[in-house]
Structure formats: C-alpha cells, structure tokens
Scaffold this motif. Sequence first.
Motif, PDB file in Angstrom:
ATOM      1  N   LEU A 122       0.818  -1.209   0.000  1.00  0.00           N
ATOM      2  CA  LEU A 122       0.000   0.000   0.000  1.00  0.00           C
ATOM      3  C   LEU A 122       0.856   1.264   0.000  1.00  0.00           C
ATOM      4  CD1 LEU A 122      -2.678   1.514   0.227  1.00  0.00           C
ATOM      5  CD2 LEU A 122      -2.645   1.083   2.700  1.00  0.00           C
ATOM      6  N   GLN A 123       1.856   1.315   0.884  1.00  0.00           N
ATOM      7  CA  GLN A 123       2.624   2.545   1.057  1.00  0.00           C
ATOM      8  C   GLN A 123       3.755   2.677   0.042  1.00  0.00           C
ATOM      9  OE1 GLN A 123       1.068   4.388   2.968  1.00  0.00           O
ATOM     10  NE2 GLN A 123      -0.020   2.993   4.330  1.00  0.00           N
ATOM     11  N   ASP A 124       4.563   1.631  -0.096  1.00  0.00           N
ATOM     12  CA  ASP A 124       5.791   1.739  -0.887  1.00  0.00           C
ATOM     13  C   ASP A 124       5.584   1.448  -2.368  1.00  0.00           C
ATOM     14  OD1 ASP A 124       7.268   2.408   1.353  1.00  0.00           O
ATOM     15  OD2 ASP A 124       7.624   0.313   1.878  1.00  0.00           O
ATOM     16  N   TYR A 125       4.546   0.711  -2.692  1.00  0.00           N
ATOM     17  CA  TYR A 125       4.277   0.459  -4.109  1.00  0.00           C
ATOM     18  C   TYR A 125       3.219   1.430  -4.627  1.00  0.00           C
ATOM     19  CZ  TYR A 125       3.813  -2.055  -8.513  1.00  0.00           C
ATOM     20  OH  TYR A 125       3.814  -2.377  -9.843  1.00  0.00           O
ATOM     21  N   PHE A 126       2.025   1.379  -4.066  1.00  0.00           N
ATOM     22  CA  PHE A 126       0.911   2.160  -4.618  1.00  0.00           C
ATOM     23  C   PHE A 126       0.953   3.636  -4.213  1.00  0.00           C
ATOM     24  CE2 PHE A 126      -0.621  -2.238  -4.684  1.00  0.00           C
ATOM     25  CZ  PHE A 126      -0.894  -2.343  -6.037  1.00  0.00           C
ATOM     26  N   MET A 127       1.074   3.900  -2.929  1.00  0.00           N
ATOM     27  CA  MET A 127       1.061   5.278  -2.463  1.00  0.00           C
ATOM     28  C   MET A 127       2.196   6.090  -3.081  1.00  0.00           C
ATOM     29  SD  MET A 127      -0.531   7.437  -0.493  1.00  0.00           S
ATOM     30  CE  MET A 127      -0.308   8.814   0.612  1.00  0.00           C
ATOM     31  N   GLU A 128       3.367   5.510  -3.150  1.00  0.00           N
ATOM     32  CA  GLU A 128       4.521   6.215  -3.703  1.00  0.00           C
ATOM     33  C   GLU A 128       4.292   6.617  -5.158  1.00  0.00           C
ATOM     34  OE1 GLU A 128       8.318   7.921  -3.917  1.00  0.00           O
ATOM     35  OE2 GLU A 128       7.067   7.330  -2.217  1.00  0.00           O
ATOM     36  N   THR A 162     -11.749  -1.560   5.240  1.00  0.00           N
ATOM     37  CA  THR A 162     -10.424  -1.298   4.680  1.00  0.00           C
ATOM     38  C   THR A 162     -10.353   0.072   4.011  1.00  0.00           C
ATOM     39  OG1 THR A 162     -11.060  -2.582   2.713  1.00  0.00           O
ATOM     40  CG2 THR A 162      -9.757  -3.704   4.404  1.00  0.00           C
ATOM     41  N   LEU A 163     -11.487   0.623   3.606  1.00  0.00           N
ATOM     42  CA  LEU A 163     -11.473   1.987   3.080  1.00  0.00           C
ATOM     43  C   LEU A 163     -11.064   2.963   4.178  1.00  0.00           C
ATOM     44  CD1 LEU A 163     -12.037   4.082   0.882  1.00  0.00           C
ATOM     45  CD2 LEU A 163     -14.439   4.083   1.614  1.00  0.00           C
ATOM     46  N   VAL A 164     -11.672   2.799   5.346  1.00  0.00           N
ATOM     47  CA  VAL A 164     -11.327   3.664   6.485  1.00  0.00           C
ATOM     48  C   VAL A 164      -9.881   3.448   6.901  1.00  0.00           C
ATOM     49  CG1 VAL A 164     -11.844   4.220   8.893  1.00  0.00           C
ATOM     50  CG2 VAL A 164     -13.714   3.739   7.298  1.00  0.00           C
ATOM     51  N   TRP A 165      -9.501   2.176   7.069  1.00  0.00           N
ATOM     52  CA  TRP A 165      -8.135   1.879   7.518  1.00  0.00           C
ATOM     53  C   TRP A 165      -7.111   2.273   6.457  1.00  0.00           C
ATOM     54  CZ3 TRP A 165      -4.911   1.598  11.167  1.00  0.00           C
ATOM     55  CH2 TRP A 165      -3.669   0.976  11.003  1.00  0.00           C
ATOM     56  N   GLY A 166      -7.417   2.067   5.190  1.00  0.00           N
ATOM     57  CA  GLY A 166      -6.482   2.430   4.138  1.00  0.00           C
ATOM     58  C   GLY A 166      -6.169   3.910   4.156  1.00  0.00           C
ATOM     59  N   ILE A 167      -7.188   4.739   4.303  1.00  0.00           N
ATOM     60  CA  ILE A 167      -6.988   6.190   4.343  1.00  0.00           C
ATOM     61  C   ILE A 167      -6.226   6.592   5.597  1.00  0.00           C
ATOM     62  CG2 ILE A 167      -8.195   8.396   4.567  1.00  0.00           C
ATOM     63  CD1 ILE A 167     -10.399   7.193   2.773  1.00  0.00           C
ATOM     64  N   VAL A 168      -6.628   6.041   6.742  1.00  0.00           N
ATOM     65  CA  VAL A 168      -5.961   6.375   8.009  1.00  0.00           C
ATOM     66  C   VAL A 168      -4.502   5.935   7.987  1.00  0.00           C
ATOM     67  CG1 VAL A 168      -5.875   5.831  10.477  1.00  0.00           C
ATOM     68  CG2 VAL A 168      -8.068   6.359   9.389  1.00  0.00           C
ATOM     69  N   SER A 169      -4.237   4.721   7.530  1.00  0.00           N
ATOM     70  CA  SER A 169      -2.859   4.210   7.541  1.00  0.00           C
ATOM     71  C   SER A 169      -1.963   4.986   6.581  1.00  0.00           C
ATOM     72  CB  SER A 169      -2.835   2.713   7.220  1.00  0.00           C
ATOM     73  OG  SER A 169      -3.312   2.452   5.918  1.00  0.00           O
ATOM     74  N   LEU A 179       6.578   1.412   8.711  1.00  0.00           N
ATOM     75  CA  LEU A 179       5.570   0.393   8.409  1.00  0.00           C
ATOM     76  C   LEU A 179       5.228  -0.516   9.574  1.00  0.00           C
ATOM     77  CD1 LEU A 179       6.757  -0.938   4.905  1.00  0.00           C
ATOM     78  CD2 LEU A 179       4.786   0.540   5.362  1.00  0.00           C
ATOM     79  N   TRP A 180       6.138  -0.665  10.528  1.00  0.00           N
ATOM     80  CA  TRP A 180       6.009  -1.745  11.499  1.00  0.00           C
ATOM     81  C   TRP A 180       4.768  -1.616  12.385  1.00  0.00           C
ATOM     82  CZ3 TRP A 180       8.659  -5.402   9.654  1.00  0.00           C
ATOM     83  CH2 TRP A 180       9.894  -5.183   9.058  1.00  0.00           C
ATOM     84  N   ALA A 181       4.567  -0.474  12.974  1.00  0.00           N
ATOM     85  CA  ALA A 181       3.388  -0.297  13.831  1.00  0.00           C
ATOM     86  C   ALA A 181       2.105  -0.414  13.017  1.00  0.00           C
ATOM     87  CB  ALA A 181       3.440   1.048  14.549  1.00  0.00           C
ATOM     88  N   LEU A 182       2.114   0.109  11.792  1.00  0.00           N
ATOM     89  CA  LEU A 182       0.926   0.032  10.943  1.00  0.00           C
ATOM     90  C   LEU A 182       0.602  -1.411  10.570  1.00  0.00           C
ATOM     91  CD1 LEU A 182       1.557   3.050   8.534  1.00  0.00           C
ATOM     92  CD2 LEU A 182      -0.165   2.894  10.346  1.00  0.00           C
ATOM     93  N   GLY A 183       1.630  -2.175  10.199  1.00  0.00           N
ATOM     94  CA  GLY A 183       1.400  -3.571   9.832  1.00  0.00           C
ATOM     95  C   GLY A 183       0.895  -4.408  10.991  1.00  0.00           C
ATOM     96  N   LEU A 184       1.489  -4.211  12.177  1.00  0.00           N
ATOM     97  CA  LEU A 184       1.051  -4.950  13.360  1.00  0.00           C
ATOM     98  C   LEU A 184      -0.353  -4.536  13.779  1.00  0.00           C
ATOM     99  CD1 LEU A 184       4.368  -4.898  15.424  1.00  0.00           C
ATOM    100  CD2 LEU A 184       3.349  -6.875  14.247  1.00  0.00           C
ATOM    101  N   ALA A 185      -0.633  -3.237  13.701  1.00  0.00           N
ATOM    102  CA  ALA A 185      -1.975  -2.758  14.056  1.00  0.00           C
ATOM    103  C   ALA A 185      -3.015  -3.322  13.093  1.00  0.00           C
ATOM    104  CB  ALA A 185      -2.009  -1.229  14.035  1.00  0.00           C
TER     105      ALA A 185
END
Length: 221
Positions: A122-128, A162-169, A179-185
């Motif tokens: 989500l973060q390093d492939y798509f968001m970037e 996942t829409l809510v979590w995707g935007i928040v994360s 990424l670590w806290a986000l992935g574990l959460a």
Amino acid sequence: MSTVHPSGARDLAELILGYGVIVGVVWTPERLQRIFSPMVLALTLLVVLAGRTRGEGQSGQELGLGWRGLIPSLWILPAAVALAAASMFIAARIGTLHPLYKADFAHISGYVLWTIYQQFLLQDYFMERILHLVSNQATAVMLAGTLFAAAHLPNLVLTAATLVWGIVSCALFLRYRNLWALGLAQGLLGLCFAICVPDALHHHLRVGLGYLRYHGTQQVR
C-alpha cells in the motif's frame, strides 16, 4: 492544482501492472492462487527494488523499514488494542463475538506477516506512485485508500472497513514513515474484525472469487 511527475508514464504503468496482477490473482480459483500469489508478491517487490537500482527509489528508512519514525508511531499499537477491546466488548454484548477460524499460531503469525506486507504494498508500491502522479497528498491518500479497499470486493463489510483503515494508515505513514506499527496494528484489527463480525458476512475475510465460493454454516445474527 495537482501536477504530474516527469516519470508519470512509468509510474502509471507500474501502478496498473501491480494492481492488475493483484486483482487478477484475487479472482482466480484458490488452487491457482497458491501458485500465482508468491509470483505476484515477488514481482511487486522487484519493482520497488528496481526503482532503487535506477537511483530513483527510496532507502530502507524512506520505505518505512528502518528505525526512523518507529518510536513516535508506537502509540498506534495501544490505540489499536483499545479499539479492538472496545469492539470485542460491543460484539459480546450484541451476540456476534465468536471464536477465530484457525486460531493456531501458524495461521495467526502468517496473517500478521501478510498484513505487514500489505502495508508495504500500500505505502511503498501504490502510495509512492500515486504521489508521483498526483502531488496533492490528501488526494493521493484518498486514492490509495480507495484502491486498497476496492481490492477487497465483493466483501462489502471488509471493503468498508479497509477503506477507512487504508486512508488512516496512508495518512499515518506520511507522518511517521514507518511500516512496522501500521502492519502490526492492521493484523490486530483484522483478527478483531474476524471474531466480532459474523463469518456469514465476511466469509473468513475472503475476497474476490473466494468470497463468492465460500460455504459457511453460520447464520447472520
């Protein structure tokens, strides 16, 4: 006004490629998923690493895999625990709390590792890549969160969550770059979602073809 990054054509192509193969695997039969899923994970990882090889990619710290931002972001974990506890309490009161499907260590640990990799995707492939195409961060966060959620269709309850979590994360990643806290959460909240929402609604958190082919015995209460 949003601007387009000079390498936007390649970013767009990689975005379409990555999302296309992920959605394609999601909509294949389970037997084929076991074959193609590792290939897709390797492909997306190679694309990210290829950017670093060209000198255009990010360092480990910028990818969120280092120590930078870890300590400040750790509050996300107790916040996730508190949200999970509140959700379980409410689910118990309304009668939807139930045991976890496949509650063995291998299944749970494998799921948490998968949620960490989901955050990497989500973060390093798509968001970037979206940030290269749309320089406005708020727009990029919304687009990335929407793509993340859409990959969970036709599981509507999971898509909404996942829409809510995707935007928040995504917003949290831009702030802390870790990424670590986000992935574990996400792993914790996903497991909580699995036991608080009836299986008859989320079909063991399956998406795509697996959701449609799910045969469960639980009824919605």
